[in-house]
Design an enzyme around this catalytic site. Sequence first.
Site, PDB file in Angstrom:
ATOM      1  N   SER A  66       0.963  -5.197   6.601  1.00 42.91           N
ATOM      2  CA  SER A  66      -0.206  -5.172   5.736  1.00 42.91           C
ATOM      3  C   SER A  66       0.201  -4.676   4.361  1.00 42.91           C
ATOM      4  O   SER A  66       1.143  -3.890   4.223  1.00 42.91           O
ATOM      5  CB  SER A  66      -1.287  -4.262   6.331  1.00 42.91           C
ATOM      6  N   ASP A  67      -0.515  -5.162   3.364  1.00 40.27           N
ATOM      7  CA  ASP A  67      -0.260  -4.686   2.013  1.00 40.27           C
ATOM      8  C   ASP A  67      -1.535  -4.825   1.189  1.00 40.27           C
ATOM      9  O   ASP A  67      -2.443  -5.580   1.557  1.00 40.27           O
ATOM     10  CB  ASP A  67       0.877  -5.451   1.346  1.00 40.27           C
ATOM     11  N   GLN A  68      -1.556  -4.096   0.106  1.00 45.83           N
ATOM     12  CA  GLN A  68      -2.723  -4.110  -0.774  1.00 45.83           C
ATOM     13  C   GLN A  68      -2.260  -4.101  -2.219  1.00 45.83           C
ATOM     14  O   GLN A  68      -1.265  -3.463  -2.560  1.00 45.83           O
ATOM     15  CB  GLN A  68      -3.585  -2.883  -0.518  1.00 45.83           C
TER      16      GLN A  68
END
Length: 188
Positions: A66-68
């Site tokens: 996951s990344d943002q």
Amino acid sequence: MLILASTSPYRRQLLERLRLPFQCVGPGTDERPRPAEPPADLAPRLAAAKAAAVAASRPDAWVIGSDQCADLEGRILGKPGGREAAIAQLAAASGRTVDFHTAVCLRRGDRVLAAADLTRVRFRRLDAAEIARYVDAERPYDCAGSFKCEGLGIALFEAIETRDPTALVGLPLIALTGLLREAGHAVP
């Protein structure tokens, strides 16, 4: 076996909500944006890269990456790392809308499932004194955008527009539970 390809305590805490056994493994992924890479493309690319990095050594496991990316009118706001940078980010966001692109990738071997979320955060007008008080109180130096919406940071906003409130913290659980069910996991 379920593995979270992350060392983020925020993502770990979010995944614990699902009450599934999992391990955390740091992916060792280069998280720098590519030249001229749009902010909306960065989070999905990095989520996939993190999942792939860990899955390469664990082909039997389902790996979550996951990344943002925080996007202020095309400018990426990363983790500030310190007080002055956090103050500068919040001053830049004052009275404006910041888009948070959050992506999740679930991978096992060659099977890849992915989803993305867009959260819009409308900041109210903030003066220098309240920015400094907030930063000194919560020290959000490891958070993109320089706030913790799950804490005192909520007082900085006029509104949050999202399909998934956990996406803003860094792991979109609504999307992830859908991917996990599609992969055969029983949730709940």
